[in-house]
Design a protein around this motif. Structure first.
Motif, PDB file in Angstrom:
ATOM      1  N   ALA A 397      11.167-123.757   0.092  1.00  0.00           N
ATOM      2  CA  ALA A 397      11.768-122.472   0.451  1.00  0.00           C
ATOM      3  C   ALA A 397      12.138-122.422   1.922  1.00  0.00           C
ATOM      4  N   ARG A 400      15.623-123.274   2.713  1.00  0.00           N
ATOM      5  CA  ARG A 400      16.655-122.510   2.025  1.00  0.00           C
ATOM      6  C   ARG A 400      16.618-121.060   2.483  1.00  0.00           C
ATOM      7  N   THR A 401      17.731-120.376   2.287  1.00  0.00           N
ATOM      8  CA  THR A 401      17.864-118.984   2.706  1.00  0.00           C
ATOM      9  C   THR A 401      17.944-118.093   1.469  1.00  0.00           C
ATOM     10  N   THR A 402      17.196-116.988   1.501  1.00  0.00           N
ATOM     11  CA  THR A 402      17.231-116.023   0.405  1.00  0.00           C
ATOM     12  C   THR A 402      18.215-114.904   0.751  1.00  0.00           C
ATOM     13  N   ALA A 422      23.311-122.243  -6.534  1.00  0.00           N
ATOM     14  CA  ALA A 422      22.199-121.529  -5.909  1.00  0.00           C
ATOM     15  C   ALA A 422      21.078-121.355  -6.926  1.00  0.00           C
ATOM     16  N   GLU A 423      19.903-121.047  -6.429  1.00  0.00           N
ATOM     17  CA  GLU A 423      18.765-120.743  -7.295  1.00  0.00           C
ATOM     18  C   GLU A 423      18.719-119.220  -7.455  1.00  0.00           C
ATOM     19  N   LEU A 425      17.082-116.005  -8.213  1.00  0.00           N
ATOM     20  CA  LEU A 425      15.715-115.507  -8.293  1.00  0.00           C
ATOM     21  C   LEU A 425      15.605-114.200  -9.070  1.00  0.00           C
ATOM     22  N   THR A 437      19.529-111.715  -6.399  1.00  0.00           N
ATOM     23  CA  THR A 437      18.828-112.354  -5.280  1.00  0.00           C
ATOM     24  C   THR A 437      18.887-113.851  -5.522  1.00  0.00           C
ATOM     25  N   ARG A 439      18.721-118.020  -3.758  1.00  0.00           N
ATOM     26  CA  ARG A 439      18.249-118.862  -2.666  1.00  0.00           C
ATOM     27  C   ARG A 439      19.160-120.077  -2.591  1.00  0.00           C
ATOM     28  N   ARG A 445      25.032-121.599   2.742  1.00  0.00           N
ATOM     29  CA  ARG A 445      24.733-120.211   3.108  1.00  0.00           C
ATOM     30  C   ARG A 445      25.995-119.454   3.520  1.00  0.00           C
ATOM     31  N   ARG A 457      17.819-111.619   2.996  1.00  0.00           N
ATOM     32  CA  ARG A 457      16.711-110.720   2.617  1.00  0.00           C
ATOM     33  C   ARG A 457      15.715-110.650   3.755  1.00  0.00           C
TER      34      ARG A 457
END
Length: 459
Positions: A397, A400-402, A422-423, A425, A437, A439, A445, A457
């Motif tokens: 995490a 990576r950027t949320t 992207a992941e 969430l 949301t 990540r 990004r 976030r």
């Protein structure tokens, strides 16, 4: 079998009887280290215990079902160009080999071709050095086509250097044709040429393997699953930990090089995310350079991994030396073993300690710098595995950027792109729009922020 120190006169064991195939004598010809000498210990290498080295060599022999008739330390003051060890020790080992009726002697060192030939003549037995023994093990263990290619390439590179004129057939000439033909090439030259042709073919096939692996990695990056790789000294418990983390059934045994071919499985993280976990071949001290080069295609999984778990058998008496050996191989691969942002040190086999020893180990781990923590686990019992998974998730995490964003539910192409790159969430539908949301890697990004008006976030 307990190793014996063969320094001067020793009691001769009684004859083992008739010769049996698979019986081997293991010799540890280790240089004496002068106290305080420049070679006693360096920053890149920790002096290994002689008994532990010999025990490892005997374990390598047993790994290919050889019966170790005896294992002996033969300390030497200097390396002899002709036979590696001195004349007196050669005579003593020859007598011992005869008394045990063994047909194979393993020398736990790297022998030059001429040294191997001379020892075979003096000992009247087949001689195998450490490199040859490891190659034999790898040859037995390779299951996949890729593994077989890599082992064969390493073996041919090794064999090419062994083509000294020690057999009569290598002296024969291969005649030319026609009346003007010269004497032609000698058999040894023909052998070298055939080996080189085969090496070139194998290298070409391995390039195709590397290309295929790159495609697979590109596919995983599009998914996008992160890769976590296990590295460590052979028999450190990597495969057992791999099975524990992924609920897989990879072969795990208390033996050297139980796992050779690489394996990838999905790794479920504590908060629902996923990663790919890669189990790689174990490292070992004095790993033949031919193998490091040949297995580079496999080890590229380590090179490309987002997080590397350095699994250590913390209960082993040579744990520090083993760590030094693994660090040396990582450096050969271009990986900084001190990169705390990428490498997590895993102290495995804590189940072998009693409560008092375990408390002492916990105190040692607690005194380590914050940026170089050690995760204490038992792959057998599962102790510490949850904390390890949390640490893996935290490292992944951190890279990576949320982001939070809102996207029109009719924008199917955009939603599909997010799922591929992207992941996701969280995803909820409100008034015809998806509040999501996600990540993402730092590399993507800016694309997500500009295309979907996403905002980072707040923690």
């Amino acid at each position: 079998m307990e190793p014996r120190n063969f320094d001067g006169d020793a009691d001769r064991p009684r004859s083992a009887g008739a010769k049996q195939t698979g019986r081997v004598l293991v010799i540890g010809p280790y240089l004496r280290v002068r106290a305080g000498g420049a070679d006693a210990q360096s920053e890149s290498h920790i002096q290994r215990n002689a008994e532990a080295r010999l025990d490892e060599a005997a374990g390598l022999a047993r790994a290919i079902d050889l019966v170790v008739a005896d294992a002996i330390i033969a300390p030497i003051n200097q390396i002899r160009p002709a036979t590696y060890i001195g004349k007196g020790k050669v005579e003593e080992i020859a007598a011992l080999a005869k008394s045990h009726d063994v047909e194979l002697v393993v020398m736990d060192c790297a022998l030059a071709p001429i040294q191997q030939r001379n020892l075979e003549k003096e000992l009247q037995a087949k001689v195998l050095d450490r490199t040859g023994l490891i190659l034999e093990i790898f040859g037995r263990r390779a299951k996949t086509k890729e593994g077989s290619l890599q082992v064969e390439l390493a073996h041919l590179n090794y064999q090419r250097s062994r083509l000294v004129r020690s057999w009569t057939h290598l002296e024969r000439q291969r005649g030319g044709f026609g009346f003007m033909g010269g004497p032609g090439e000698t058999q040894i030259e023909a052998d070298r040429r055939l080996i080189q042709e085969r090496i070139s073919k194998l290298e070409s096939e391995l390039k195709k393997v590397q290309a295929t692996r790159r495609l697979h990695r590109a596919g995983r990056q599009r998914v996008p699953y992160r890769v976590v790789a296990l590295v460590g000294y052979t028999n450190a418990g990597k495969s057992t930990l791999f099975n524990r983390l992924t609920r897989a059934d990879v072969q795990a045994a208390d033996m050297l090089f139980a796992t050779l071919d690489p394996t990838l499985r999905a790794l479920n993280l504590p908060h629902g995310g996923k990663a790919m976990l890669s189990d790689t071949v174990g490292f070992i001290s004095n790993l033949p350079t031919q193998l490091v080069a040949a297995f580079r295609a496999t080890l590229e999984e380590v090179l490309e991994a987002d997080v590397i778990l350095h699994v250590r058998d913390i209960s082993h008496e040579d744990a520090e030396a083993q760590q030094s050996d693994v660090d040396a191989v990582l450096r050969q691969l271009g990986i900084n073993p001190d990169d705390s942002g990428r490498i997590i040190e895993v102290w495995n086999k804590i189940d072998r300690y009693d409560s008092e020893q375990r408390e002492e180990l916990l105190n040692i781990a607690a005194r380590r710098p914050e940026d170089h923590p050690a995760m204490l686990v038992s792959a057998v019992s599962g102790e510490g595995v949850d904390a390890l998974l949390a640490a893996i998730e935290e490292r992944l995490a951190a890279k990576r950027t949320t982001l939070d964003l809102s996207i029109d539910a009719a924008d199917g192409a955009g939603i599909s792109w997010l799922h591929r790159n992207a992941e996701v969430l969280a995803k909820e539908l409100h008034d015809g729009r998806f509040d999501m949301t996600v990540r993402v890697d730092e590399t993507k990004r800016d694309i997500v922020v500009s295309r979907f008006d996403a905002v980072p976030r707040v923690a």
